[in-house]
Write a protein that holds these residues in place. Structure first.
Motif, PDB file in Angstrom:
ATOM      1  N   ILE A  44       0.871  -1.174   0.000  1.00  0.00           N
ATOM      2  CA  ILE A  44       0.000   0.000   0.000  1.00  0.00           C
ATOM      3  C   ILE A  44       0.911   1.227   0.000  1.00  0.00           C
ATOM      4  N   SER A  45       0.539   2.206  -0.792  1.00  0.00           N
ATOM      5  CA  SER A  45       1.327   3.440  -0.858  1.00  0.00           C
ATOM      6  C   SER A  45       0.653   4.517  -0.020  1.00  0.00           C
ATOM      7  N   LEU A  46       1.414   5.110   0.901  1.00  0.00           N
ATOM      8  CA  LEU A  46       0.854   6.126   1.808  1.00  0.00           C
ATOM      9  C   LEU A  46       1.338   7.513   1.426  1.00  0.00           C
ATOM     10  N   ARG A  47       0.472   8.485   1.537  1.00  0.00           N
ATOM     11  CA  ARG A  47       0.861   9.883   1.259  1.00  0.00           C
ATOM     12  C   ARG A  47       0.496  10.770   2.449  1.00  0.00           C
TER      13      ARG A  47
ATOM     14  N   GLU B  38     -10.647   8.833  -2.754  1.00  0.00           N
ATOM     15  CA  GLU B  38     -12.023   8.952  -2.258  1.00  0.00           C
ATOM     16  C   GLU B  38     -11.999   8.722  -0.749  1.00  0.00           C
ATOM     17  N   TYR B  39     -12.758   9.548   0.014  1.00  0.00           N
ATOM     18  CA  TYR B  39     -12.783   9.376   1.468  1.00  0.00           C
ATOM     19  C   TYR B  39     -13.233   7.963   1.829  1.00  0.00           C
ATOM     20  N   ALA B  40     -12.538   7.367   2.794  1.00  0.00           N
ATOM     21  CA  ALA B  40     -12.788   5.970   3.153  1.00  0.00           C
ATOM     22  C   ALA B  40     -13.382   5.863   4.547  1.00  0.00           C
ATOM     23  N   LEU B  41     -14.019   4.709   4.817  1.00  0.00           N
ATOM     24  CA  LEU B  41     -14.560   4.416   6.143  1.00  0.00           C
ATOM     25  C   LEU B  41     -13.540   3.567   6.907  1.00  0.00           C
ATOM     26  N   PRO B  42     -13.587   3.629   8.251  1.00  0.00           N
ATOM     27  CA  PRO B  42     -12.630   2.837   9.044  1.00  0.00           C
ATOM     28  C   PRO B  42     -12.714   1.342   8.736  1.00  0.00           C
ATOM     29  N   THR B  43     -13.875   0.892   8.303  1.00  0.00           N
ATOM     30  CA  THR B  43     -14.065  -0.548   8.054  1.00  0.00           C
ATOM     31  C   THR B  43     -13.634  -0.974   6.650  1.00  0.00           C
ATOM     32  N   ASP B  44     -13.322  -0.023   5.785  1.00  0.00           N
ATOM     33  CA  ASP B  44     -12.911  -0.378   4.422  1.00  0.00           C
ATOM     34  C   ASP B  44     -11.623  -1.210   4.453  1.00  0.00           C
ATOM     35  N   VAL B  45     -11.567  -2.210   3.584  1.00  0.00           N
ATOM     36  CA  VAL B  45     -10.410  -3.104   3.545  1.00  0.00           C
ATOM     37  C   VAL B  45      -9.459  -2.661   2.423  1.00  0.00           C
ATOM     38  N   LEU B  46      -8.178  -2.608   2.765  1.00  0.00           N
ATOM     39  CA  LEU B  46      -7.162  -2.162   1.802  1.00  0.00           C
ATOM     40  C   LEU B  46      -6.759  -3.295   0.867  1.00  0.00           C
ATOM     41  N   GLU B  47      -6.499  -2.915  -0.384  1.00  0.00           N
ATOM     42  CA  GLU B  47      -6.064  -3.907  -1.370  1.00  0.00           C
ATOM     43  C   GLU B  47      -4.681  -3.518  -1.876  1.00  0.00           C
ATOM     44  N   ALA B  48      -3.935  -4.535  -2.326  1.00  0.00           N
ATOM     45  CA  ALA B  48      -2.596  -4.276  -2.868  1.00  0.00           C
ATOM     46  C   ALA B  48      -2.693  -3.239  -3.980  1.00  0.00           C
ATOM     47  N   GLY B  49      -1.789  -2.272  -3.965  1.00  0.00           N
ATOM     48  CA  GLY B  49      -1.776  -1.244  -5.001  1.00  0.00           C
ATOM     49  C   GLY B  49      -2.572   0.000  -4.644  1.00  0.00           C
ATOM     50  N   ASP B  50      -3.333  -0.062  -3.552  1.00  0.00           N
ATOM     51  CA  ASP B  50      -4.104   1.117  -3.138  1.00  0.00           C
ATOM     52  C   ASP B  50      -3.176   2.286  -2.808  1.00  0.00           C
ATOM     53  N   ILE B  51      -3.662   3.475  -3.120  1.00  0.00           N
ATOM     54  CA  ILE B  51      -2.963   4.690  -2.697  1.00  0.00           C
ATOM     55  C   ILE B  51      -3.776   5.310  -1.574  1.00  0.00           C
ATOM     56  N   VAL B  52      -3.167   5.400  -0.403  1.00  0.00           N
ATOM     57  CA  VAL B  52      -3.869   5.911   0.771  1.00  0.00           C
ATOM     58  C   VAL B  52      -3.285   7.260   1.158  1.00  0.00           C
ATOM     59  N   ALA B  53      -4.165   8.236   1.350  1.00  0.00           N
ATOM     60  CA  ALA B  53      -3.697   9.561   1.767  1.00  0.00           C
ATOM     61  C   ALA B  53      -4.304   9.903   3.123  1.00  0.00           C
ATOM     62  N   PHE B  54      -3.463  10.401   4.021  1.00  0.00           N
ATOM     63  CA  PHE B  54      -3.959  10.941   5.289  1.00  0.00           C
ATOM     64  C   PHE B  54      -4.280  12.408   5.034  1.00  0.00           C
ATOM     65  N   ILE B  55      -5.543  12.774   5.292  1.00  0.00           N
ATOM     66  CA  ILE B  55      -6.019  14.112   4.945  1.00  0.00           C
ATOM     67  C   ILE B  55      -6.250  14.917   6.216  1.00  0.00           C
ATOM     68  N   PRO B  56      -5.334  15.819   6.564  1.00  0.00           N
ATOM     69  CA  PRO B  56      -5.595  16.666   7.739  1.00  0.00           C
ATOM     70  C   PRO B  56      -6.779  17.606   7.446  1.00  0.00           C
ATOM     71  N   PRO B  57      -7.319  18.252   8.483  1.00  0.00           N
ATOM     72  CA  PRO B  57      -8.442  19.165   8.260  1.00  0.00           C
ATOM     73  C   PRO B  57      -8.111  20.149   7.137  1.00  0.00           C
ATOM     74  N   VAL B  58      -9.023  20.256   6.188  1.00  0.00           N
ATOM     75  CA  VAL B  58      -8.715  21.045   4.985  1.00  0.00           C
ATOM     76  C   VAL B  58      -8.937  22.534   5.247  1.00  0.00           C
ATOM     77  N   SER B  59      -8.258  23.369   4.483  1.00  0.00           N
ATOM     78  CA  SER B  59      -8.378  24.821   4.683  1.00  0.00           C
ATOM     79  C   SER B  59      -8.218  25.587   3.369  1.00  0.00           C
ATOM     80  N   GLY B  60      -8.875  25.070   2.328  1.00  0.00           N
ATOM     81  CA  GLY B  60      -8.862  25.780   1.053  1.00  0.00           C
ATOM     82  C   GLY B  60      -9.782  26.988   1.088  1.00  0.00           C
ATOM     83  N   GLY B  61      -9.787  27.716  -0.016  1.00  0.00           N
ATOM     84  CA  GLY B  61     -10.664  28.890  -0.119  1.00  0.00           C
ATOM     85  C   GLY B  61      -9.912  30.160   0.206  1.00  0.00           C
TER      86      GLY B  61
END
Lengths: 146, 77
Positions: free
Chosen positions: B2-5, B54-77
């Motif tokens: 799994i690739s983490l960002r 795409e935002y994920a749920l805690p119960t979602d299962v990761l698959e090989a090749g997935d790209i996972v991003a940790f998204i801190p509280p956003v502050s665009g605009g």
């Protein structure tokens, strides 16, 4: 250029108004969000924006879809700039066209609220004596938003 | 794998932009546990997780090749 995009250069708002303008549109609202110098008495020197670009563009497009579903006859274009921005630079532009003005105003405000909820973009404020990533704007008192 | 960002404040806390972990078949919640253990300063609860943009749920299962991003509280605009 794309209808929903993250850019690294200065934004020309007219280009996005042109995207949404159509013969059936009687109104176009064009919102530009700018870098503000003073926030609650603290002076910002400049801002730095970062994005998870592919996801951010996808989420901007999702906001466009939400609007076009909720307000019939609307068309939306949104761009957000990242990198280092100076005071008064345009950080975000939202163009909405619709047959009548009320919808164009409402839908435009909806877009900026949604950007602050779901689009992975982060702002770092750089002050004279420090810097900080800003988050969770929705929970702060008014005045903190754009 | 799994690739983490990591982005913004989380990137500065972890000191890395990307890394690979062998967590295929595990859940997002388990990945979160792993991350908070590895990075004690992780803003637990504050960040959302996106899987393949795409935002994920805690119960979602990761698959090989997935790209996972940790998204801190956003502050665009």
């Amino acid at each position: 250029m794309k209808t929903f995009e993250i850019v690294t250069e200065a934004i020309n708002p007219q280009l996005y108004a042109d995207i949404v303008l159509r013969p059936e549109a009687g109104a176009v609202t064009l919102f530009t969000g700018h870098v503000r110098e003073w926030t609650k008495g603290v002076r910002t020197l400049h801002l730095s924006y970062e994005a998870y670009v592919p996801m951010a563009e996808k989420k901007l497009a999702q906001i466009g879809e939400e609007i076009e579903e909720r307000w019939e006859g609307t068309k939306v274009a949104i761009a957000h700039r990242i990198g280092e921005l100076q005071i008064s630079d345009i950080a975000v532009v939202i163009a909405v066209s619709s047959p009548h003005r009320k919808t164009a105003y409402e839908a435009n405000e909806y877009a900026i609220e949604r950007i602050k909820e779901i689009v992975p973009i982060w702002k770092k404020e750089i002050w004279e004596d420090g810097e900080e990533w800003i988050g969770d704007q929705k929970k702060k008192p008014e005045g903190e938003l754009t | 794998m799994i690739s983490l960002r990591y982005f913004a404040g989380l990137r500065e806390q972890t000191g890395v932009t990307e890394e690979q972990v062998d967590m295929a078949g595990r859940t997002v919640a388990e990945l979160w546990e792993w991350a908070t253990e590895k990075y004690p300063d992780f803003l637990s609860g504050a960040a959302r997780v996106a899987v393949n943009e795409e935002y994920a749920l805690p119960t979602d299962v990761l698959e090989a090749g997935d790209i996972v991003a940790f998204i801190p509280p956003v502050s665009g605009g």
